[in-house]
Scaffold this active site. Structure first.
Site, PDB file in Angstrom:
ATOM      1  N   TYR A 152      -1.681   9.680  22.346  1.00 37.18           N
ATOM      2  CA  TYR A 152       0.185  11.116  22.628  1.00 37.18           C
ATOM      3  C   TYR A 152      -0.308  12.152  22.198  1.00 37.18           C
ATOM      4  O   TYR A 152       0.185  13.266  21.810  1.00 37.18           O
ATOM      5  CB  TYR A 152       0.422   9.924  21.366  1.00 37.18           C
ATOM      6  CG  TYR A 152      -0.097   9.600  20.753  1.00 37.18           C
ATOM      7  CD1 TYR A 152      -0.869  10.222  19.257  1.00 37.18           C
ATOM      8  CD2 TYR A 152      -0.472   8.182  20.006  1.00 37.18           C
ATOM      9  CE1 TYR A 152      -1.366   9.584  18.277  1.00 37.18           C
ATOM     10  CE2 TYR A 152      -1.046   6.855  18.929  1.00 37.18           C
ATOM     11  CZ  TYR A 152      -2.350   8.250  18.346  1.00 37.18           C
ATOM     12  OH  TYR A 152      -2.563   8.036  17.271  1.00 37.18           O
TER      13      TYR A 152
ATOM     14  N   CYS B 154      -1.693 -32.850 -11.353  1.00 33.46           N
ATOM     15  CA  CYS B 154      -1.951 -32.663  -9.869  1.00 33.46           C
ATOM     16  C   CYS B 154      -2.035 -33.527  -9.116  1.00 33.46           C
ATOM     17  O   CYS B 154      -2.092 -34.254  -8.482  1.00 33.46           O
ATOM     18  CB  CYS B 154      -3.373 -31.816 -10.598  1.00 33.46           C
ATOM     19  SG  CYS B 154      -4.254 -31.639  -8.824  1.00 33.46           S
TER      20      CYS B 154
ATOM     21  N   GLU C 233       8.336   8.615  19.249  1.00 31.94           N
ATOM     22  CA  GLU C 233       7.235   7.758  20.365  1.00 31.94           C
ATOM     23  C   GLU C 233       7.807   6.804  19.360  1.00 31.94           C
ATOM     24  O   GLU C 233       7.140   6.797  17.804  1.00 31.94           O
ATOM     25  CB  GLU C 233       5.903   8.763  20.365  1.00 31.94           C
ATOM     26  CG  GLU C 233       6.069   9.811  20.906  1.00 31.94           C
ATOM     27  CD  GLU C 233       4.506  10.458  20.731  1.00 31.94           C
ATOM     28  OE1 GLU C 233       3.658  10.084  20.350  1.00 31.94           O
ATOM     29  OE2 GLU C 233       4.703  11.707  21.047  1.00 31.94           O
TER      30      GLU C 233
ATOM     31  N   CYS D  33     -11.869 -31.128 -10.265  1.00 33.30           N
ATOM     32  CA  CYS D  33     -10.948 -31.891  -9.671  1.00 33.30           C
ATOM     33  C   CYS D  33     -11.798 -30.980  -7.892  1.00 33.30           C
ATOM     34  O   CYS D  33     -11.906 -30.007  -7.887  1.00 33.30           O
ATOM     35  CB  CYS D  33      -9.612 -30.892  -9.951  1.00 33.30           C
ATOM     36  SG  CYS D  33      -8.303 -31.420  -8.501  1.00 33.30           S
TER      37      CYS D  33
ATOM     38  N   LYS E 216       9.088   4.970   9.177  1.00 31.97           N
ATOM     39  CA  LYS E 216       8.209   2.769   9.423  1.00 31.97           C
ATOM     40  C   LYS E 216       9.337   2.480   9.122  1.00 31.97           C
ATOM     41  O   LYS E 216      11.165   2.278   8.945  1.00 31.97           O
ATOM     42  CB  LYS E 216       7.525   2.843   7.425  1.00 31.97           C
ATOM     43  CG  LYS E 216       6.836   3.484   7.351  1.00 31.97           C
ATOM     44  CD  LYS E 216       5.463   2.804   8.454  1.00 31.97           C
ATOM     45  CE  LYS E 216       4.080   2.740   7.718  1.00 31.97           C
ATOM     46  NZ  LYS E 216       3.114   2.409   6.872  1.00 31.97           N
TER      47      LYS E 216
ATOM     48  N   CYS F 219      -3.979 -27.325 -12.797  1.00 32.72           N
ATOM     49  CA  CYS F 219      -4.995 -28.135 -13.134  1.00 32.72           C
ATOM     50  C   CYS F 219      -5.907 -27.848 -13.594  1.00 32.72           C
ATOM     51  O   CYS F 219      -7.152 -27.023 -13.722  1.00 32.72           O
ATOM     52  CB  CYS F 219      -5.494 -29.352 -11.607  1.00 32.72           C
ATOM     53  SG  CYS F 219      -7.282 -30.046 -11.527  1.00 32.72           S
TER      54      CYS F 219
ATOM     55  N   LYS G 180       5.645   4.157  17.136  1.00 27.86           N
ATOM     56  CA  LYS G 180       4.383   3.775  16.281  1.00 27.86           C
ATOM     57  C   LYS G 180       3.961   2.790  16.501  1.00 27.86           C
ATOM     58  O   LYS G 180       3.664   1.469  16.051  1.00 27.86           O
ATOM     59  CB  LYS G 180       5.019   4.465  14.695  1.00 27.86           C
ATOM     60  CG  LYS G 180       3.263   4.402  13.495  1.00 27.86           C
ATOM     61  CD  LYS G 180       3.666   5.066  12.535  1.00 27.86           C
ATOM     62  CE  LYS G 180       2.712   5.528  11.706  1.00 27.86           C
ATOM     63  NZ  LYS G 180       1.724   4.220  11.338  1.00 27.86           N
TER      64      LYS G 180
ATOM     65  N   ASP H 178       0.674   0.142  16.183  1.00 29.43           N
ATOM     66  CA  ASP H 178      -0.026  -0.505  15.110  1.00 29.43           C
ATOM     67  C   ASP H 178      -1.423  -0.857  15.470  1.00 29.43           C
ATOM     68  O   ASP H 178      -1.871  -1.715  16.178  1.00 29.43           O
ATOM     69  CB  ASP H 178       1.074  -1.608  14.478  1.00 29.43           C
ATOM     70  CG  ASP H 178       0.573  -1.694  12.557  1.00 29.43           C
ATOM     71  OD1 ASP H 178      -0.409  -0.802  12.426  1.00 29.43           O
ATOM     72  OD2 ASP H 178       0.658  -2.635  12.260  1.00 29.43           O
TER      73      ASP H 178
ATOM     74  N   CYS I 268      -5.962 -34.302  -7.929  1.00 30.40           N
ATOM     75  CA  CYS I 268      -6.852 -35.509  -8.742  1.00 30.40           C
ATOM     76  C   CYS I 268      -5.911 -36.263 -10.363  1.00 30.40           C
ATOM     77  O   CYS I 268      -6.353 -37.179 -10.550  1.00 30.40           O
ATOM     78  CB  CYS I 268      -7.801 -34.686  -9.549  1.00 30.40           C
ATOM     79  SG  CYS I 268      -6.954 -33.260 -10.724  1.00 30.40           S
TER      80      CYS I 268
ATOM     81  N   LYS J 136       8.547  14.016  15.709  1.00 31.54           N
ATOM     82  CA  LYS J 136       7.860  14.985  16.362  1.00 31.54           C
ATOM     83  C   LYS J 136       7.915  16.617  16.701  1.00 31.54           C
ATOM     84  O   LYS J 136       8.792  16.292  17.465  1.00 31.54           O
ATOM     85  CB  LYS J 136       6.113  14.910  17.282  1.00 31.54           C
ATOM     86  CG  LYS J 136       5.560  13.277  16.935  1.00 31.54           C
ATOM     87  CD  LYS J 136       4.228  13.358  17.318  1.00 31.54           C
ATOM     88  CE  LYS J 136       2.958  12.094  17.606  1.00 31.54           C
ATOM     89  NZ  LYS J 136       2.398  12.070  18.544  1.00 31.54           N
TER      90      LYS J 136
ATOM     91  N   TYR K  14       0.875  -1.252  -0.115  1.00 32.72           N
ATOM     92  CA  TYR K  14      -0.183  -0.213  -0.316  1.00 32.72           C
ATOM     93  C   TYR K  14       0.813   1.255  -0.257  1.00 32.72           C
ATOM     94  O   TYR K  14       0.911   2.080  -0.421  1.00 32.72           O
ATOM     95  CB  TYR K  14      -1.187   0.097   1.018  1.00 32.72           C
ATOM     96  CG  TYR K  14      -1.863   1.072   1.547  1.00 32.72           C
ATOM     97  CD1 TYR K  14      -2.966   1.100   0.958  1.00 32.72           C
ATOM     98  CD2 TYR K  14      -1.183   2.006   2.013  1.00 32.72           C
ATOM     99  CE1 TYR K  14      -3.932   2.354   0.751  1.00 32.72           C
ATOM    100  CE2 TYR K  14      -1.756   3.106   1.790  1.00 32.72           C
ATOM    101  CZ  TYR K  14      -2.945   3.985   1.440  1.00 32.72           C
ATOM    102  OH  TYR K  14      -4.045   4.198   1.747  1.00 32.72           O
TER     103      TYR K  14
HETATM  104  S1  IVH Z   1       0.187  11.279  15.396  1.00 37.27           S
HETATM  105  C1  IVH Z   1      -0.714  14.770  13.450  1.00 37.27           C
HETATM  106  N1  IVH Z   1       1.833   9.347  17.438  1.00 37.27           N
HETATM  107  O1  IVH Z   1      -0.359   5.949  12.801  1.00 37.27           O
HETATM  108  C2  IVH Z   1      -0.337  13.463  14.249  1.00 37.27           C
HETATM  109  N2  IVH Z   1       0.464   8.760  15.681  1.00 37.27           N
HETATM  110  O2  IVH Z   1       0.037   6.701   9.946  1.00 37.27           O
HETATM  111  C3  IVH Z   1      -0.842  12.629  13.899  1.00 37.27           C
HETATM  112  N3  IVH Z   1       0.010   6.472  15.427  1.00 37.27           N
HETATM  113  O3  IVH Z   1      -3.213   8.119  12.093  1.00 37.27           O
HETATM  114  C4  IVH Z   1      -0.867  11.018  14.828  1.00 37.27           C
HETATM  115  N4  IVH Z   1       1.720   5.802  16.620  1.00 37.27           N
HETATM  116  O4  IVH Z   1      -3.615   6.078  13.770  1.00 37.27           O
HETATM  117  C5  IVH Z   1       0.652   9.999  16.287  1.00 37.27           C
HETATM  118  N5  IVH Z   1       3.136   7.807  19.040  1.00 37.27           N
HETATM  119  C6  IVH Z   1       2.216   7.619  17.449  1.00 37.27           C
HETATM  120  C7  IVH Z   1       1.660   6.863  17.012  1.00 37.27           C
HETATM  121  C8  IVH Z   1       0.671   7.134  16.238  1.00 37.27           C
HETATM  122  C9  IVH Z   1       0.641   5.367  15.947  1.00 37.27           C
HETATM  123  C10 IVH Z   1      -0.981   6.337  13.858  1.00 37.27           C
HETATM  124  C11 IVH Z   1      -2.371   7.211  14.381  1.00 37.27           C
HETATM  125  C12 IVH Z   1      -1.860   8.222  13.413  1.00 37.27           C
HETATM  126  C13 IVH Z   1      -1.026   6.976  12.442  1.00 37.27           C
HETATM  127  C14 IVH Z   1      -0.954   7.854  11.090  1.00 37.27           C
END
Ligand code: IVH
Length: 672
Positions: A227, A410, A113, A433, A316, A428, A115, A117, A413, A292, A35
């Site tokens: 956060y 196969c 921070e 089958c 990422k 196949c 991220k 999931d 079958c 940030k 994606y």
């Molecule tokens: S900040 C404007 N902090 O990641 C700031 N997002 O891909 C927006 N996410 O929509 C979010 N951990 O669902 C922020 N420590 C973190 C995060 C975080 C996970 C997610 C969140 C956001 C998405 C963006």
């Protein structure tokens, strides 16, 4: 049409399609990495072609507008998404841009921070009491999941500060997630119940949060980390992101402790590689690190570009990889006869999921990668259910690693396999089958298809071997007496299966078309066909040219569809289904109709209630086009405050001028 425009249009509809699956249905068809790749290609192409309008592009919006299972809830202030970085260089470029805008030569301090999931949520508290909880939705409007949010024990029902009093009103933002352990347990239970497992903890969390029955949410042991603070009233505002985290903690919200202040890009990168090493050992899934700008005044100065702030970025993580041994290969036969080699591995844990199988895609791939039995291989899991073999560790190859033979027959079958010159797949060719019949039936009853519960792999295999199922239509002729004698099927579940098939006799037409399992026809195309033909008989009678003329259906798809519809076997099958009382329902009214089709909107001045991009998106979704300048073709000029020369020109040309409120009323009327 230029190649770039065509590709941009293709990418946009592809991304829209995957957005729907991911955000709307919690059921992605592609990995996050795939994606991200599509998204990135679109961003780059749009940057290279600024002349192509972006008004209706997924790059300009956050996620997906809610689809109606839940009530909509507008966020008091918009929720943004994050731009992604995939390399150190991209992080440096991001930091450099922040510095340039900071009026200072000093390095900009950042907060890093993990991220998480999970699923983004927005909670509102009034006088310290939890009032509403919503998913992010499209960033402006989310889904009202308050009842479900209230079942999550780590989310405070009220703000009880260690120091001071709570604000009169505030928005609290964070991520609802499922631990790796809870994810594995949930999937085990689902598989035992014959339900499809979730692809990853995030989909599982989203699926659990978006349950109509809060008791189900409550049973899923969801957790949350917070956060951000959105709109806040009647309290001094934090000046840095560090203060935000501190305050959230003080107010009783769980804050992930792995945050840190980083005074330079280098420090950010050190944290990134450290976090990458820690990732496996964490009890929850993280897919990167968020960086940030710490200083909130600078954040405000930097602002946002349509969907994401300029003051933050998500670096990422690469897909997770592990080494293990390839013990054996089995060959699976799919619905359309394709033989897929699957690697059986010594079990290995990747990102909290124990992996013992991996796809090898096809035999060409085995040859290209020179994969042999007994090899030490690298396995990758990228948010997928089915992990893949990336490469062989040749240095660890032993002398007796055996070559994998190409298939000649196969495995189920015994029919001699075919390989078409233009294809990599071995097939196949036997329509009867048992493996192919089984896969066709499992596809037919799947959630995205006819959605018939209780008809799992084991039951189908038994029914086929007893001659009770030769095609999908036979499902509707099953009686309790046929099922009950089968080993391990109790009278009650036999009754349930018969009841489930009876209840599934009026599927939405699009689900029925998808369920037929026509090669190349996925959910999206099935929907397109539904909106074009509106009934099975009309679709069956379609000419090839009519199919090819549908925007979004390529030549190959049209051919495969045409072949399917014209084959005598399939005509008989559809007739047999109808004779069993299966009657697909066409949509009551054409929901895709575009009430503003043919209109051209121009906006001028500052809108009070929404960003201009958002307004443009609303009209384009309803079928209208937008433009930056007034011409005789303009249908409406929508005026915000401080309208300028466009208003004069519109008056000159006698174009209808409407206020923002008129505009919103117009939209609201059509959106219902
Ligand atoms: S900040 C404007 N902090 O990641 C700031 N997002 O891909 C927006 N996410 O929509 C979010 N951990 O669902 C922020 N420590 C973190 C995060 C975080 C996970 C997610 C969140 C956001 C998405 C963006």
């Amino acid at each position: 049409m230029s190649d770039a425009l065509r590709r941009i249009q293709d990418l946009r509809s592809l991304i829209d399609h995957h957005n729907k699956l991911y955000h709307g249905l919690d059921s992605p068809e592609i990995t996050d990495a795939q994606y991200d790749e599509l998204f990135r290609e679109l961003i780059l192409l749009e940057e290279a072609h600024p002349e192509i309008s972006r008004a209706n592009s997924p790059t300009q919006r956050v996620g997906q507008t809610p689809q109606g299972r839940f009530a909509s809830l507008a966020h008091p202030s918009p929720m943004f998404s994050l731009a992604n970085a995939f390399s150190d260089a991209e992080v440096s470029a991001f930091a450099e841009k922040c510095k340039k805008n900071s009026d200072s030569d000093e390095d900009v301090p950042f907060v890093i921070e993990p991220k998480i999931d999970g699923v983004a949520v927005n909670l509102t508290y009034r006088n310290g009491v939890l009032e509403k909880g919503a998913t992010r939705g499209d960033g402006v409007v989310g889904e009202d999941v308050t009842a479900n949010i209230k079942t999550i024990t780590s989310i405070p029902q009220s703000i009880i500060p260690q120091i001071g009093t709570p604000p009169d009103f505030c928005e609290i933002r964070g991520e609802v997630y499922l631990d790796k352990n809870a994810f594995v347990e949930l999937n085990n239970t689902r598989e035992e119940n014959g339900e499809a497992p979730f692809a990853n903890p995030r989909n599982a969390a989203a699926g659990s949060l978006r349950q109509l029955d809060p008791d189900i949410t409550a049973s899923r042991t969801l957790k949350a980390f917070f956060y951000a603070i959105g709109k806040v009233e009647n309290t001094d505002k934090p000046k840095t992101q560090m203060e935000v985290l501190q305050r959230l903690h003080n107010w009783g919200f769980p804050v992930n402790e792995r945050f840190a202040l980083a005074n330079s890009v280098d420090e950010c990168l050190q944290h990134y590689y450290q976090l990458l090493r820690e990732r496996d050992g964490l009890p929850f899934e993280i897919d990167g690190m968020v960086i940030k700008v710490n200083d909130i005044a600078l954040q405000l100065e930097l602002g946002e570009v349509s969907r994401s702030p300029r003051w933050a970025i998500a670096y990422k993580f690469p897909a997770e990889q592990k080494q293990t041994t390839l013990q054996n290969i089995i060959v699976q036969v799919g619905r359309t006869g394709v033989l897929t080699p699957v690697a059986l591995l010594s079990p290995v844990e990747i990102g909290g999921v124990v992996v013992s199988r991996a796809t090898l895609h096809n035999f060409d791939e085995i040859e290209k990668k020179d994969i042999r039995l007994g090899d030490c291989v690298i396995i990758q899991r990228a948010g997928d259910v089915i992990p893949a073999v990336v490469e062989v560790v040749l240095a660890s190859r032993s002398g007796n690693a055996e070559k994998i033979p190409l298939p000649t027959h196969c495995p189920v079958c015994g029919t001699e396999v075919l390989k078409l010159a233009q294809e990599v797949a071995y097939r196949c060719p036997n329509e009867r089958c048992p493996a192919r019949i089984k896969e066709r039936i499992l596809h037919f009853v799947s959630r995205k298809g006819m959605d018939i519960d209780g008809v799992g792999e084991e039951v189908v295999e038994k029914l086929i071997s007893r001659g009770l199922l030769t095609d999908v239509a036979d499902l509707f002729a099953l009686r309790v007496d046929d099922l009950a004698p089968l080993e391990r099927i109790a009278q009650k579940s036999a009754g349930n299966i018969v009841a489930a098939t009876a209840a599934a006799k009026n599927p939405p037409l699009e689900k029925f078309i998808f369920a037929l399992g026509i090669r190349h026809i996925g959910e999206y195309t099935a929907r397109l066909l539904t909106h074009t033909f509106n009934s099975m008989p009309k679709l069956m009678a379609a000419e090839k040219e009519e199919l090819e003329a549908i925007h979004g259906i390529g030549k190959e798809m049209a051919q495969s569809l045409y072949d399917f519809l014209r084959s005598d076997d399939n005509k008989l099958l559809v007739a047999k289904l109808l004779a069993q009382g299966v009657n697909p329902l066409a949509p009551a009214k054409d929901v895709r109709k575009k009430p503003l089709q043919g209109m051209l909107f121009v906006f001028t001045g500052k809108l009070a209630k929404m960003e201009r991009e958002e307004a443009k998106r609303l009209v384009t979704e309803l079928g209208a086009r937008t433009s930056e300048s007034i011409s005789a073709k303009t249908t409406y000029l929508v005026t915000g405050s401080n309208s300028g020369s466009k208003l004069d020109k519109a008056r000159l040309l006698n174009i209808k001028v409407i206020s923002e409120d008129d505009f919103l009323n117009m939209i609201a009327e059509h959106e219902q």
